[in-house]
Scaffold this active site. Structure first.
Site, mmCIF file in Angstrom:
data_model
loop_
_atom_site.group_PDB
_atom_site.id
_atom_site.type_symbol
_atom_site.label_atom_id
_atom_site.label_comp_id
_atom_site.label_asym_id
_atom_site.label_seq_id
_atom_site.Cartn_x
_atom_site.Cartn_y
_atom_site.Cartn_z
ATOM 1 N N ASP A 137 -0.171 0.148 3.462
ATOM 2 C CA ASP A 137 -1.282 -0.322 3.624
ATOM 3 C C ASP A 137 -0.780 -1.599 3.751
ATOM 4 O OD1 ASP A 137 -4.186 -0.559 3.024
ATOM 5 O OD2 ASP A 137 -3.194 -1.821 1.106
ATOM 6 N N TYR A 241 -5.991 -10.619 -0.998
ATOM 7 C CA TYR A 241 -7.397 -11.290 0.365
ATOM 8 C C TYR A 241 -7.959 -12.224 -0.024
ATOM 9 C CZ TYR A 241 -6.600 -5.677 0.379
ATOM 10 O OH TYR A 241 -6.368 -4.505 0.333
ATOM 11 N N HIS A 295 -4.363 8.028 4.906
ATOM 12 C CA HIS A 295 -3.773 6.581 4.684
ATOM 13 C C HIS A 295 -3.174 6.231 3.343
ATOM 14 C CE1 HIS A 295 -4.060 2.211 4.864
ATOM 15 N NE2 HIS A 295 -3.768 2.017 3.568
#
Length: 316
Positions: A137, A241, A295
């Site tokens: 990830d 982010y 994922h």
């Protein structure tokens, strides 16, 4: 009926408190699960203190494992046990902003070049010239940038479910279609507050809905909830982010370090097309497409993931 400022404040406070968690001891909990010895210590890397978990013989070849969002070192517990039993020295940090590692207050402290510098610095701080590296990830993105900016520190690498940064940058397809959550996480404060509501309901629901059944049972989920609440971690986690919304560097993106890119078939967050495009930036690597998994592969199939790493790192 109008909601007064005082009533609104009470609602906000109650929502925040709903995410409060007791401090849990993930290391002791994982040791009991895995039947292996884990070591836990703080390691200074420059001006940052990283919480690092170790397993395996001290004279084993070093392997660094990087978690993604919204996880922490504990996500790697299964594969790290397999690697330790195979004789590797396994090194799994809480990356900056997560769980028990330092949490700088400024968003720019979480740029990808800085995060990559943490990993190169950690390898040096532990007395190694080079190490094997694997990331999943957002940890996979940190791994890519470590390979780009500090290739001399990495012997071989494996990335799980995270396309090469240049492949993502050039994409106009599914990767952008499924990026709404990344956009939301770039907003200051609000995502962290929303995440806390109803005992972390949305984060728990998202993890369970996008993984194979049984991957995140209550007793494991509690470890993550505690880590998210740890000294405001949910906000510094989101800073990754915000710091990298427009992150770009003019560097050579091609990677010559021997590597493996592993792709699970039911990944809700990264597309197969991006995996295929990533391979053009790897000069000495291959793509491994699995027949099952999502994922969250490293927690769904820990023995499989561990064996993939062992086989790839042991072979010359």
């Amino acid at each position: 009926m109008l909601i007064t400022p005082m009533v609104l404040l009470v609602i906000v406070v109650i929502g925040y408190i709903s995410g409060n968690q007791p401090k849990r001891h993930a290391v002791a909990f994982a040791q009991k699960q895995l039947g292996i010895t884990l070591e836990n210590r703080q390691v200074m890397v420059g001006e940052i203190s990283l919480n690092v978990i170790f397993a395996g013989p001290k004279d084993g070849k070093p392997v660094v494992l990087l978690h993604g969002y919204p996880e922490f070192w504990y996500a790697w517990r299964g594969p790290m046990a397999e690697l330790a039993k195979a004789g590797f020295r396994v090194i799994v940090p809480d990356q900056r902003g997560y769980n028990d590692s330092d949490k700088p207050t400024r968003s720019k402290s979480y740029r990808l070049d800085i995060l990559a510098g943490d990993i190169a610095g950690l390898i040096t701080a532990l007395g190694y010239d080079k190490a094997y590296l694997s990331g999943h990830d957002f940890g996979g993105l940190v791994a890519w940038w470590t390979l780009i900016l500090h290739p001399e520190k990495i012997t071989k690498f494996v990335v799980f479910n995270k396309p090469h940064p240049q492949a993502i940058r050039n994409d106009d397809g599914k990767e952008k279609e499924i990026s709404w959550y990344r956009t939301f996480l770039r907003v200051p404060w609000i995502p962290g507050y929303v995440g806390r509501l109803a005992n972390w309901f949305l984060l728990v629901k998202n993890l369970q809905a996008t993984s194979l059944p049984g991957t995140f049972p209550k007793e494991h989920m509690q470890q993550f909830q505690s880590a998210w609440d740890n000294n405001g971690a949910i906000n510094s986690m989101g800073a990754w982010y915000r710091a990298n919304a427009n992150f770009e560097m003019t560097v050579d993106n091609n990677i010559s370090t021997p590597g493996l890119f592993v792709l699970a078939p039911d990944d809700a967050f990264s597309s197969k097309s991006m995996a295929l495009k990533s391979m053009q930036y790897i000069e000495n690597g291959r793509l491994l497409e699995l027949t099952e998994g999502t994922h969250w592969l490293i927690q769904e199939k820990p023995k499989l993931v561990g064996n993939i790493l062992i086989e790839f790192f042991k072979n010359k």
